[in-house]
Design a protein around this motif. Structure first.
Motif, short mmCIF file in Angstrom:
data_model
loop_
_atom_site.label_atom_id
_atom_site.label_comp_id
_atom_site.label_asym_id
_atom_site.label_seq_id
_atom_site.Cartn_x
_atom_site.Cartn_y
_atom_site.Cartn_z
N GLY A 125 8.41 29.93 21.94
CA GLY A 125 7.75 28.63 21.94
C GLY A 125 6.27 28.73 21.60
N ARG A 126 5.75 27.64 21.09
CA ARG A 126 4.36 27.61 20.63
C ARG A 126 3.35 27.77 21.77
NH1 ARG A 126 2.12 21.75 18.36
NH2 ARG A 126 0.38 21.60 19.79
N ASP A 127 3.61 27.13 22.92
CA ASP A 127 2.63 27.15 24.00
C ASP A 127 2.44 28.54 24.58
OD1 ASP A 127 2.31 24.48 23.64
OD2 ASP A 127 3.32 23.85 25.47
N ALA A 128 3.54 29.25 24.81
CA ALA A 128 3.45 30.61 25.36
C ALA A 128 2.72 31.53 24.38
CB ALA A 128 4.84 31.16 25.66
N LEU A 129 3.03 31.39 23.09
CA LEU A 129 2.37 32.23 22.08
C LEU A 129 0.88 31.96 22.04
CD1 LEU A 129 2.86 34.32 19.80
CD2 LEU A 129 2.91 32.41 18.23
N ARG A 130 0.51 30.68 22.03
CA ARG A 130 -0.92 30.34 21.99
C ARG A 130 -1.63 30.90 23.22
NH1 ARG A 130 -2.69 25.93 18.23
NH2 ARG A 130 -4.60 26.09 19.45
N PHE A 131 -1.05 30.76 24.38
CA PHE A 131 -1.73 31.21 25.60
C PHE A 131 -1.92 32.72 25.60
CE2 PHE A 131 -2.41 32.40 29.97
CZ PHE A 131 -3.28 31.41 30.42
N VAL A 132 -0.88 33.47 25.26
CA VAL A 132 -1.01 34.93 25.32
C VAL A 132 -1.99 35.43 24.27
CG1 VAL A 132 0.90 35.57 23.76
CG2 VAL A 132 0.30 37.06 25.67
N ASP A 176 5.03 41.59 25.67
CA ASP A 176 6.49 41.62 25.60
C ASP A 176 7.00 40.19 25.65
OD1 ASP A 176 9.31 41.93 26.17
OD2 ASP A 176 8.85 44.00 26.80
N VAL A 177 7.76 39.79 24.65
CA VAL A 177 8.23 38.41 24.59
C VAL A 177 9.14 38.07 25.77
CG1 VAL A 177 8.05 38.27 22.07
CG2 VAL A 177 10.20 39.00 23.10
N GLU A 178 9.79 39.08 26.35
CA GLU A 178 10.67 38.81 27.48
C GLU A 178 9.89 38.29 28.68
OE1 GLU A 178 13.80 38.64 27.32
OE2 GLU A 178 14.07 39.56 25.36
N THR A 179 8.67 38.77 28.87
CA THR A 179 7.83 38.30 29.98
C THR A 179 7.53 36.82 29.82
OG1 THR A 179 6.78 40.47 30.22
CG2 THR A 179 5.61 38.59 31.16
N LEU A 180 7.28 36.39 28.59
CA LEU A 180 6.90 35.00 28.34
C LEU A 180 8.10 34.06 28.34
CD1 LEU A 180 4.22 35.68 25.62
CD2 LEU A 180 3.83 35.05 27.97
N LYS A 181 9.28 34.61 28.49
CA LYS A 181 10.48 33.77 28.62
C LYS A 181 10.88 33.60 30.08
CE LYS A 181 13.71 35.01 25.51
NZ LYS A 181 14.46 35.96 24.65
N LYS A 182 10.24 34.37 30.97
CA LYS A 182 10.59 34.31 32.38
C LYS A 182 10.06 33.03 33.03
CE LYS A 182 10.78 39.31 33.16
NZ LYS A 182 10.16 40.46 33.86
N ILE A 232 1.67 31.22 31.73
CA ILE A 232 1.73 29.82 31.32
C ILE A 232 2.69 29.05 32.23
CG2 ILE A 232 3.52 30.12 29.56
CD1 ILE A 232 0.44 27.81 29.36
N TYR A 233 3.75 29.72 32.70
CA TYR A 233 4.65 29.09 33.67
C TYR A 233 3.91 28.84 34.98
CZ TYR A 233 8.44 28.49 37.02
OH TYR A 233 9.26 28.00 38.01
N TYR A 234 3.12 29.81 35.41
CA TYR A 234 2.38 29.73 36.67
C TYR A 234 1.41 28.55 36.67
CZ TYR A 234 -0.32 31.59 40.66
OH TYR A 234 -0.94 31.77 41.87
N LEU A 271 -6.77 24.26 24.47
CA LEU A 271 -6.20 25.50 23.94
C LEU A 271 -5.02 25.20 23.02
CD1 LEU A 271 -6.24 27.84 27.08
CD2 LEU A 271 -7.97 27.61 25.29
N GLY A 272 -4.72 23.91 22.84
CA GLY A 272 -3.60 23.52 21.98
C GLY A 272 -2.26 23.58 22.68
N ILE A 273 -2.29 23.45 24.02
CA ILE A 273 -1.07 23.59 24.83
C ILE A 273 -0.84 22.31 25.61
CG2 ILE A 273 0.01 24.87 26.73
CD1 ILE A 273 -1.76 27.27 25.86
N GLU A 274 0.39 21.85 25.65
CA GLU A 274 0.73 20.63 26.39
C GLU A 274 1.10 20.97 27.82
OE1 GLU A 274 3.77 16.78 26.17
OE2 GLU A 274 3.86 18.36 24.64
N ALA A 275 0.37 20.41 28.78
CA ALA A 275 0.65 20.66 30.19
C ALA A 275 1.95 19.96 30.60
CB ALA A 275 -0.51 20.15 31.05
N LYS A 276 2.75 20.66 31.38
CA LYS A 276 4.03 20.10 31.83
C LYS A 276 3.82 19.38 33.16
CE LYS A 276 7.28 23.15 29.48
NZ LYS A 276 6.35 23.57 28.43
N VAL A 277 4.51 18.26 33.34
CA VAL A 277 4.44 17.52 34.60
C VAL A 277 5.72 17.70 35.40
CG1 VAL A 277 2.82 15.84 33.68
CG2 VAL A 277 5.27 15.38 33.50
N LYS A 278 6.72 18.31 34.79
CA LYS A 278 7.97 18.64 35.49
C LYS A 278 8.43 20.01 35.03
CE LYS A 278 9.90 14.09 36.55
NZ LYS A 278 11.09 13.23 36.47
N MET A 279 9.04 20.75 35.95
CA MET A 279 9.52 22.09 35.61
C MET A 279 11.03 22.16 35.85
SD MET A 279 6.77 23.71 34.65
CE MET A 279 7.00 25.46 34.79
#
Length: 529
Positions: A378-385, A398-404, A411-413, A521-529
């Motif tokens: 996804g775009r947001d995880a890539l931009r943040f890292v 590692d892309v696996e970390t950014l999928k967790k 970015i999940y945190y 940072l070009g990332i959309e903040a989530k309001v629900k997880m």
């Protein structure tokens, strides 16, 4: 908030605002902020900084912005009052920020050769440049963005030849001999098939078709590059073709000659770049009269400086480090102020998947495509890292970390913190928008006051990040703010308590800072997880 405090201290202590430094004490019990002003003034007044700090306290005491003031070994430490924090929070929530006068600037970044799709190395400079632009514009800078298309020279000729040979082999089914250096990969075969549809098979029968094939492939690649950039939320104000600028080459040479910047030797034309910081002079025109790669850069920078921006930023790959001095020398010999050019370098990226090197793209041949990674994480995880470390340092992830979906994924945190806030408002049956419009009397304990203060530090972080060209400071700030929110949430009962209104107000400010920081940072903040 920082600007307001500096203005008060400057007025109370009768000093220039630029003279004042504000720091966060490592020990939070000492207060929100501290200033070493007494040390600076003590040198001028030739007095003891500890005594001077005590004297300065009396000048600051009448101001309601301060709740507590204390002198600590020459430092002045202070805690901000709840009323002042609320005043700053109201301005923050309404988007009322002080924007100083800034000169306009031109930022050029990406500028990848249009000879293939964007790879993951291009992406780092692209995302960094885009975030830098977003933060700068928010702070009031007038910024134009530009992509320089390297569509002149040997690489475009080689693109046309590669297409011709691919067409002869895969469409005409004739035996071909490839040169040692050529463009390969499935995308070249795809381009050849597209060229067949556009021109017909006859286009591959003669080497005379190379210029037409090169132009066709370049346009197709630029369309794909623009699509790749759009996939990560990047667009440009303008695209400048190197080829179109070459009509100015004679006048550019004349300008360099007029400022004694070039000379002839061994049948070549050289730029005297060693006079302006380069390790040696460089060839501009070969013996056969063909300009070198550097010539295109010089014409382009003359075009830039003719447009009269106050400042210029180039974001280049780290492999272009050696070009900085020679380009600055050329700007000088063109009669412009080379100090207006700032060059930022972006290091390469090492990509892993489950601890192993990420596989190269079959379509690209020998590199990892940006599109493939975006499709996976996804775009947001890539931009943040990509923004989480200084661009001139090596980055491995590692892309696996950014999928967790856990706290190991930064970015999940951060998003989880924002979603927690919105969930609390839902549970309370309160619309955040209506809550924003209501009047609130804050009752803050130390933890709530500290959380509110940190949420109000965003603008200062943005200013510092842009000034130092360090977008990772924003990432660090957002992670820290999210951690404080999670810590507060776990330590305090929020709803159905006497402090519910005050806590929700602080949480609303935190959400605003998280959302705004991510968006810049070009990332959309989530309001629900």
């Amino acid at each position: 908030m920082y600007s307001h405090i500096k203005a008060i201290i400057a007025k109370a202590c009768n000093v220039e605002e630029s003279f004042i430094i504000l720091e966060k004490p490592k020990d939070k019990s000492l207060g929100h902020l501290a200033t070493p002003l007494a040390f600076s003034l003590a040198k001028v007044k030739r007095t003891n900084p500890k005594l001077l700090a005590e004297e300065l306290l009396s000048h600051l005491a009448p101001y309601p912005e301060f709740d507590t003031l204390k002198a600590q070994n020459g430092f002045i430490n202070f805690t901000l009052s709840d009323s002042f924090l609320k005043q700053m929070a109201e301005r923050h929530l309404r988007g009322e920020y002080t924007k100083a006068e800034h000169s306009n600037m031109l930022i050029e970044f990406v500028s990848a050769n249009p000879t293939g799709p964007l790879h993951i190395g291009h992406a780092r400079g692209a995302i960094y440049g885009d975030a830098l632009v977003g933060v700068g514009r928010f702070l009031g800078y007038e910024i134009c963005t530009e992509y320089y298309i390297n569509d002149a020279g040997a690489q475009i000729q080689m693109l046309g030849l590669s297409l011709l040979l691919a067409g002869q082999e895969h469409i005409l089914h004739t035996e071909v001999t490839y040169p040692e250096s050529y463009y390969k990969g499935e995308y070249i075969i795809e381009l050849a098939k597209d060229a067949q549809k556009h021109f017909g098979e006859a286009i591959f029968e003669s080497a005379d078709s190379i210029p037409a094939l090169a132009e066709f492939a370049k346009e197709a690649m630029m369309a794909e590059i623009k699509a790749n950039l759009a996939q990560v939320g990047i667009s440009f104000d303008s695209f400048i073709s190197e080829k179109s600028l070459y009509e100015r080459w004679d006048s550019t040479l004349s300008a360099l000659k007029a400022h004694k910047g070039i000379y002839e030797k061994d049948g070549k034309i050289w730029i005297a770049s060693s006079q302006i910081g380069d390790e040696k002079d460089r060839v501009l025109v070969r013996e056969n009269g063909e300009p070198t790669y550097l010539a295109g850069d010089i014409i382009y920078h003359e075009d830039k400086f003719r447009r009269n921006f106050g400042h210029y930023i180039n974001i280049w790959g780290a492999d272009h480090h050696g070009y900085i001095a020679r380009v600055r020398a050329a700007i000088h010999f063109l009669g412009y102020d080379e100090s207006k050019l700032e060059v930022l370098l972006s290091q390469m990226v090492s990509l892993l998947k489950g601890g192993q090197p990420y596989k190269m793209s079959k379509r690209a041949g020998n590199f990892i495509l940006l599109k493939d990674v975006v499709d996976e994480i996804g775009r947001d995880a890539l931009r943040f890292v990509f923004l989480s470390k200084k661009p001139d340092t090596h980055l491995e992830f590692d892309v696996e970390t950014l999928k967790k979906q856990d706290t190991s994924n930064p970015i999940y945190y951060i998003n989880y913190a924002n979603a927690r806030i919105h969930t609390l408002f839902e549970k309370a049956g309160i619309s955040m928008q209506s809550f924003l419009e209501e009047e609130h009397n804050l009752m803050l304990n130390d933890d709530a006051r500290g959380l509110l203060f940190e949420a109000l530090c965003l603008h200062h972080v943005l200013e510092s990040s842009f000034r130092d060209r360090e977008m990772q400071k924003i990432c660090e700030y957002l992670k820290n703010l999210a951690a404080l929110l999670h810590g507060f949430y776990n330590a305090h009962k929020i709803l159905q308590t006497p402090n519910e209104d005050s806590y929700l107000y602080v949480f609303m400010v935190v959400s605003h800072s998280l959302t705004l920081g991510l968006s810049l940072l070009g990332i959309e903040a989530k309001v629900k997880m």
